[in-house]
Design an enzyme around this catalytic site. Sequence first.
Site, PDB file in Angstrom:
ATOM      1  N   ASN A 176      21.707  40.689  45.335  1.00 16.34           N
ATOM      2  CA  ASN A 176      22.872  40.920  44.490  1.00 16.34           C
ATOM      3  C   ASN A 176      22.856  39.932  43.325  1.00 16.34           C
ATOM      4  O   ASN A 176      22.822  38.716  43.534  1.00 16.34           O
ATOM      5  CB  ASN A 176      24.165  40.736  45.285  1.00 16.34           C
ATOM      6  CG  ASN A 176      25.404  40.978  44.427  1.00 16.34           C
ATOM      7  OD1 ASN A 176      25.733  42.111  44.111  1.00 16.34           O
ATOM      8  ND2 ASN A 176      26.084  39.909  44.041  1.00 16.34           N
ATOM      9  N   GLU A 177      22.831  40.456  42.114  1.00 22.87           N
ATOM     10  CA  GLU A 177      23.006  39.682  40.880  1.00 22.87           C
ATOM     11  C   GLU A 177      22.076  38.476  40.774  1.00 22.87           C
ATOM     12  O   GLU A 177      22.521  37.344  40.611  1.00 22.87           O
ATOM     13  CB  GLU A 177      24.466  39.239  40.718  1.00 22.87           C
ATOM     14  CG  GLU A 177      25.420  40.387  40.467  1.00 22.87           C
ATOM     15  CD  GLU A 177      26.817  39.924  40.064  1.00 22.87           C
ATOM     16  OE1 GLU A 177      27.060  38.698  40.045  1.00 22.87           O
ATOM     17  OE2 GLU A 177      27.660  40.784  39.762  1.00 22.87           O
TER      18      GLU A 177
ATOM     19  N   TYR B 254      36.257  42.267  32.786  1.00 21.63           N
ATOM     20  CA  TYR B 254      35.486  41.217  32.123  1.00 21.63           C
ATOM     21  C   TYR B 254      35.002  41.742  30.769  1.00 21.63           C
ATOM     22  O   TYR B 254      33.804  41.896  30.530  1.00 21.63           O
ATOM     23  CB  TYR B 254      34.298  40.783  32.983  1.00 21.63           C
ATOM     24  CG  TYR B 254      34.688  40.173  34.308  1.00 21.63           C
ATOM     25  CD1 TYR B 254      35.488  39.031  34.356  1.00 21.63           C
ATOM     26  CD2 TYR B 254      34.263  40.721  35.508  1.00 21.63           C
ATOM     27  CE1 TYR B 254      35.854  38.462  35.568  1.00 21.63           C
ATOM     28  CE2 TYR B 254      34.614  40.154  36.725  1.00 21.63           C
ATOM     29  CZ  TYR B 254      35.409  39.033  36.747  1.00 21.63           C
ATOM     30  OH  TYR B 254      35.769  38.471  37.945  1.00 21.63           O
TER      31      TYR B 254
ATOM     32  N   LYS C 287      40.657  41.045  43.814  1.00 26.69           N
ATOM     33  CA  LYS C 287      40.263  42.399  43.399  1.00 26.69           C
ATOM     34  C   LYS C 287      40.410  43.426  44.516  1.00 26.69           C
ATOM     35  O   LYS C 287      40.155  44.616  44.306  1.00 26.69           O
ATOM     36  CB  LYS C 287      38.823  42.404  42.889  1.00 26.69           C
ATOM     37  CG  LYS C 287      38.605  41.626  41.599  1.00 26.69           C
ATOM     38  CD  LYS C 287      37.188  41.809  41.093  1.00 26.69           C
ATOM     39  CE  LYS C 287      36.920  40.957  39.875  1.00 26.69           C
ATOM     40  NZ  LYS C 287      36.831  39.515  40.205  1.00 26.69           N
TER      41      LYS C 287
ATOM     42  N   TRP D  66      35.147  47.350  44.148  1.00 25.30           N
ATOM     43  CA  TRP D  66      35.163  45.937  44.541  1.00 25.30           C
ATOM     44  C   TRP D  66      36.604  45.457  44.529  1.00 25.30           C
ATOM     45  O   TRP D  66      37.200  45.294  43.496  1.00 25.30           O
ATOM     46  CB  TRP D  66      34.311  45.096  43.590  1.00 25.30           C
ATOM     47  CG  TRP D  66      34.105  43.701  44.105  1.00 25.30           C
ATOM     48  CD1 TRP D  66      34.700  42.563  43.659  1.00 25.30           C
ATOM     49  CD2 TRP D  66      33.257  43.315  45.183  1.00 25.30           C
ATOM     50  NE1 TRP D  66      34.272  41.491  44.397  1.00 25.30           N
ATOM     51  CE2 TRP D  66      33.385  41.929  45.339  1.00 25.30           C
ATOM     52  CE3 TRP D  66      32.413  44.023  46.047  1.00 25.30           C
ATOM     53  CZ2 TRP D  66      32.689  41.216  46.318  1.00 25.30           C
ATOM     54  CZ3 TRP D  66      31.734  43.318  47.007  1.00 25.30           C
ATOM     55  CH2 TRP D  66      31.868  41.929  47.138  1.00 25.30           C
TER      56      TRP D  66
ATOM     57  N   ASN E 101      26.565  46.257  39.028  1.00 25.24           N
ATOM     58  CA  ASN E 101      27.937  45.759  39.115  1.00 25.24           C
ATOM     59  C   ASN E 101      28.532  45.767  37.712  1.00 25.24           C
ATOM     60  O   ASN E 101      28.055  45.044  36.829  1.00 25.24           O
ATOM     61  CB  ASN E 101      27.962  44.331  39.676  1.00 25.24           C
ATOM     62  CG  ASN E 101      27.369  44.239  41.071  1.00 25.24           C
ATOM     63  OD1 ASN E 101      27.230  45.243  41.763  1.00 25.24           O
ATOM     64  ND2 ASN E 101      27.021  43.037  41.490  1.00 25.24           N
TER      65      ASN E 101
END
Length: 684
Positions: free
Chosen positions: A416-417, A472, A572, A551, A466
Amino acid sequence: MKRKLLITLATCFITLFCHAVAGMPRTILNLDSGWNFHFSYDIRKNIAPQPVTLPHTWNATDVLNGQLHYYRGAGIYNRQLAYDPAWKDKRVFLYFEGANAVADVLVNNKFVTEHKGGYTAFCAEITSYINADTNNAITVQVSNAARMDVLPLTGDFNVFGGLHRSVWLIVTNKNCITPLDFASPGVYITPTSVNTYQAGIEVLTKLSLPLKGHQMEARTIIKDAAQQIVGSQQTIIGASDEALLQPFDIKKPHLWNGRRDPYLYQVTVQLFQDHQLIDEVTQPLGVRTFSVDAQTGFVLNGQHLDLHGFGLHEDVKDRGSALLKADHQKDMALILESGATAVRLTHYPHGNYFYQLADTSGIVVWTEIPLVGPGGYTGTGFINSPELKAHAQQILREMIRQQYNHPSIIFWGLFNELKLDYDDPREFLTGLQALAKKEDSSRIITCATFLDTDYFNTVSDVIAWNKYYGWYGGRFKDIGTWADDMHKQFPRKPIAVSEYGAGANVLQHQETMNAPAADGNFHPEEWQTAYHEANWEELNARPFVWGKFVWALADFSSAIRTEGNINGLNDKGLVSYDRTTKKDAFYFYKANWSAEPMLYLTGKRFSQRASAVTSVKAYTNMANATLYINDRNRGTASPDSLGRVVWADVTLQEGKNTIAVKTAGNGIILRDSCIWIFGHSSSK
C-alpha cells in the site's frame, strides 16, 4: 437461514480454532485465560503483575490522548500450564494467532522460538521443553518497538503491542498432519477446473511422520452443506512421504456465489496409523471461478459482480486490535447491512475468524501484507535491504498458507502506497508477485498505489489506486475524469479504487457547503456525505473499475492525526470508532447497495438550525417518500438514481420542528424522524 446456521456452526470446528472434543485424535485447548502481564525491563522492585485475558494489548486506551509517540516497547506475558498425563508419548505445540510485533517464546525459562510479524500466526513445538507431573511456565516477551527489519515500518494506523489474538495448545500423536508448515492447517484445497457439470479438486496434505515402521493411510472425505458425502478417497502413505496429493471430482458442483449463495463444502483429512485414526483436520471448501477484465470488471462464476465495500482495520474503541469474536461479528453485520459485496482488509492479514465470517457471508476479500509506505514521509524506507525483503517474503508466505482455504479470499495484496524517494522497489515487488504465484497460482495479485503513472503496472495482475478528490484537493467529480484517463492510458490493465473517503465528526455540521481543511479541526458530516454521493455517482457509472472500496468502514486510531477536533483518530469511517453511530454516508450506500427496504432521514444530528429556509433530504430504495413537518404533509417525491429524495425550500417555524419522512409499499411501512430547532427558542 437454517443452512447459514449449519455452515456457521461447522466452521467453528475448523482445524486450529476449535475447542477440544472428547474422543478426537487431535486435542486443541484455548489458552486465553490465566495470563499475567508486566512491562519488560522495569527496574522497580516487587511489581505486581496484571492479570489479563487474551486477546490483550497494552495500547488499547492510550490512542486518543494525543500521544504521537505512544508506548512502543516490550511486555512480558506469563502463565502456568499444568501437565496432563494424557500427553505422554504425544507432541505438544503452542499456536499463536498473532503477537504484535516480535515475540520470543520460552518454556520453563528456556528459549523456544522467535517470530517476527504481528499479523500472522506462528506455531512452535514444545514437546521437549515441558516437564511431566508439574506445572510448566510459559513466558512470551512481545515487542511492538519500531524495527527496520519488521513490517510495517510506518503507517497511518497504530501498531498495538501485545498478544492481541488468541493462543492455543495443540496436542497430537507422534505422526500427524503437521501444524508447523508456516502455522497453516497443513491441508491445502484447490479447485482446479470448475464448470456446471463437474469440479476438479486437489487436496494437498503436509505430513510429519517421525515415528517409522507403521502402516500409514490418509482418508479424505468431502461433504456438502447437508453433511452428505460427495467424495472420498483412501491413500497409502509411503515411509518417506512428506506430502500427499489427492485429486477429486465433484459432480454438478454447488458454487460459492458471493452474497447470493455462499455455499460451502467441508473437507476432512484423516490420518490412520495401523488402521487406527490418529489425526484429523477439517477445512472449508468453496467452489467458484473468478476473473477480472479490463473492460467489464470482476466476474464471479461467469457473471459480472460489482465489487463495492470498505477498507477495514482491526481497531475498536477501548480494545485496539485485541478484538473479540463479538467485535468481528459486529463489523461483519455492518458490512452486510450496507449491502457491500467486498472488503479490503487493511493493511495487514486479519485474524482467521473474520475470514470465516466472510466465507459464510459471501463477502469477497482482498487481504494484504503490511508493506505500507516504508519510511513514511521522512524516512528512507530501505525497501531493498535484505532483512526487510526477507521479512516481507516471510509474511506473504505465512498469509497465503494460513488463509489458503478460505473461498472468500480472491485477492492477495502486495503493498500500500510505496514511495519512490530513495529506492526503486519494482524488482523486489516483481519477485514478491512471483512468490505469491508460486504459493497460490489460482488467485489474483493486486496492490494499492497513489501514483498516477504506470510505475507499478507490471508488478501485479491488477492494480488499484487510493484517490481522495474533494478531500485532499481537487473536486468531487474529478475521480471520474481520473478513472477515464487511467483507463485510456492503460486499456489492458484492470484498475480499481482501493481507497476513497473524507473525514466527518458527527458533532460538527454546516448549512452552507464549504470545503473544510482535511488536516483542520472542522470536519462537518455534511461534507463527507456530499463527497460520497458525488464520488459514488462517478464510480458507479464506470463498470471497468473492478473494485470500489470506501475508506473506511469505521473510524480508527492513528497517533499522527489531530483533526476534526479529535486527537489520534482517523475519522473517515462511515461508522464511529465505538461502532454505535452510523454516519449519514453509511445510509447513502445502504440505499444504493442493499435490497433491504430502507428509509433514512439525513441531518438528524444537525439539530440547531440558523436558517429558516432549508432543504430536507432522505435516502431510500422504496418507490417514494412523504415529508411531514410538524405533522403537516409537505409532499411526496420519488428518489433519484442515487436513492436521494430532496424537498427544497422548506420553511421552519421558530423553535422546535418535528421532521418526519414516511414510505410504504408491498406491505412495508417505514418512518424516520428527528427534531430541528430554528432560532433561539429552544425551550418552546
